[in-house]
Write a protein that holds these residues in place. Structure first.
Motif, short mmCIF file in Angstrom:
data_model
loop_
_atom_site.label_atom_id
_atom_site.label_comp_id
_atom_site.label_asym_id
_atom_site.label_seq_id
_atom_site.Cartn_x
_atom_site.Cartn_y
_atom_site.Cartn_z
N SER A 62 -5.33 4.99 -9.48
CA SER A 62 -4.27 4.10 -8.99
C SER A 62 -3.08 4.85 -8.46
N VAL B 269 -8.57 7.63 -15.63
CA VAL B 269 -8.68 6.24 -15.17
C VAL B 269 -7.46 5.86 -14.34
N GLU B 270 -6.29 6.28 -14.85
CA GLU B 270 -5.04 5.98 -14.14
C GLU B 270 -4.99 6.64 -12.77
N ARG C 66 5.88 -4.21 0.99
CA ARG C 66 5.07 -5.27 1.56
C ARG C 66 5.36 -6.55 0.79
N ARG D 274 4.43 -10.69 0.48
CA ARG D 274 3.47 -11.73 0.86
C ARG D 274 4.13 -13.08 0.70
N GLU E 62 -6.81 -4.57 -5.89
CA GLU E 62 -6.72 -4.60 -4.43
C GLU E 62 -5.49 -5.35 -3.94
N ALA E 63 -5.08 -6.36 -4.70
CA ALA E 63 -3.94 -7.15 -4.29
C ALA E 63 -2.61 -6.44 -4.56
N GLY E 64 -2.68 -5.24 -5.15
CA GLY E 64 -1.46 -4.50 -5.43
C GLY E 64 -0.81 -4.92 -6.73
N ASN F 151 -13.83 -1.63 -13.61
CA ASN F 151 -14.41 -0.43 -13.02
C ASN F 151 -15.49 0.14 -13.94
N HIS G 222 4.11 4.06 -7.61
CA HIS G 222 2.72 4.13 -7.15
C HIS G 222 2.17 2.80 -6.68
N SER G 223 3.01 1.77 -6.65
CA SER G 223 2.53 0.46 -6.24
C SER G 223 2.08 0.46 -4.78
N PRO G 224 0.94 -0.13 -4.48
CA PRO G 224 0.50 -0.24 -3.09
C PRO G 224 1.44 -1.07 -2.25
N ASN G 225 2.27 -1.89 -2.91
CA ASN G 225 3.23 -2.71 -2.17
C ASN G 225 4.46 -1.93 -1.73
N VAL H 92 1.15 6.02 -13.78
CA VAL H 92 1.26 4.75 -13.05
C VAL H 92 2.54 4.02 -13.35
N VAL I 67 -3.92 -0.28 -14.25
CA VAL I 67 -4.36 0.16 -12.92
C VAL I 67 -3.96 -0.90 -11.89
N TYR I 68 -3.88 -0.48 -10.64
CA TYR I 68 -3.59 -1.43 -9.56
C TYR I 68 -4.89 -1.99 -9.03
#
Lengths: 215, 122
Positions: B13, B9-10, B32, B34, A17-19, A185, B78-81, B56, A14-15
């Motif tokens: 994400s 669960v996945e 993104r 950093r 918060e920091a990605g 979680n 699916h990465s938030p980055n 994921v 899973v991802y």
């Protein structure tokens, strides 16, 4: 301290918060039934007995069925005790149900499970011995343990191998505790605990989840 | 049972909306980055040559030529980055993995255009 019985579902990612992609183990935990409470007066120590997973009553002996009946439940397949501190107050009663919400304030947990059985394993696999070279004249002893004792082991003469000498033998299928897993979680709806990293045992194996003792 | 629980669960994400693009498309990928305390957005432009994985783990590979040197980046879908993917040119392809582009240089790298705009969008 909170404790719960569970079943390993498997691993995924899973991802956070920091990605970052975090490897996690999913545990189907609870709801556990309190099958018995033990107190200092009656048993000499404080404890709560928890049970998980239904089993057909015909598959259990009468004492087990009657024991469960005292708590108004059916016999359980996996029964373990949660030890309470000597002075602790008994906050549960037989018949109570415990869910994953007991961990709502915890950030880290310890997990106890039974490791996967590896059968009869040699010293290289079981204890990480180095073995012998593949070539340069090595014959028939590439994975051998080497010398295990000598005539003068432990001084004196006619000695045998020292007690506790690491040798080949059965590996795995033992109780293993892994400590300080981050609780990623908690799913109260589906009774799931998502824990960072791997836990001992195969998917479908039973495990005990406790609040981390040294977080 | 096992897969259902793991998928559940996945699924937290996963992105709700996946940008639509096809193999062979030239895409702008905004990601993104950093650097210490600072955060900034970097755009990587290139051809999508592969898309693999499930859930994921789904990733796509973008290839471009920089200073006569092939550069490939593999992005987790699916990465938030990965902030966004925008197809800017479609490419005509006959296969799902365009690894043959690695052997090509110069003009041969460019794929014929399939259609001028993306008519389908999810």
């Amino acid at each position: 301290m909170a404790m719960l019985l569970g079943k390993k579902v498997g691993m995924t990612q899973v991802y956070n918060e920091a990605g970052e992609l975090v490897p996690v183990t999913v545990i189907l935990a609870g709801p556990c039934v309190v099958t018995q409470t033990k107190t200092v007066e009656t048993d000499g120590y404080n404890a709560v007995q928890l049970g998980l997973d239904e089993v057909k009553p015909v598959r259990r002996k009468k004492p087990a069925i009657k024991h469960a009946e005292k708590a108004n439940t059916t016999p359980k397949r996996f029964v373990r005790e949660m030890r309470l501190a000597a002075g602790a107050e008994q906050q549960y009663q037989a018949g109570d149900s415990l869910t994953v919400s007991v961990f709502s304030e915890d950030k880290f947990v310890d997990v106890v499970g039974t490791s996967k059985g590896k059968g009869f394993a040699g010293v290289m696999k079981r204890h990480g011995f180095g073995g012998f070279p593949a070539s340069h004249g090595t014959e028939r002893k590439h994975r051998a343990p080497g010398s295990i004792a000598s005539f003068a082991s432990n001084r004196g003469h006619g000695g045998g191998p020292k007690r506790g000498k690491r040798m080949a033998g059965h590996m795995g299928n033992v109780r293993v505790t892994v400590k300080n897993h981050e609780l990623v979680n908690i799913d109260e709806e589906k009774n799931l605990l998502v824990v960072k990293g791997s836990i001992p045992g195969a998917a479908g194996g039973y495990c005990i989840i406790r609040t981390a003792q040294k977080a | 049972m096992k897969t259902e629980i793991l998928d559940a669960v996945e699924s937290k994400s996963l992105k709700e909306k996946i940008p639509y693009f096809e193999i062979g498309d030239v895409v702008d990928v905004r990601c993104r980055i950093r650097e210490g305390e600072k955060e900034r957005t970097q755009t990587f432009t290139g051809t999508v040559i592969a898309r693999k994985g499930r859930g994921v783990n789904e990733t796509f590979t973008v290839r471009r030529i920089v200073n006569n040197e092939g550069v490939e980046r593999i992005f987790p879908l699916h990465s938030p980055n990965v902030l966004g993917v925008r197809a800017i040119r479609s490419g005509k392809t006959r296969r799902a993995k365009l690894y043959y582009l690695r052997e090509r240089t110069g003009k041969a790298v460019k794929l014929a255009q399939r259609h001028s705009t993306h008519t389908v969008s999810k």
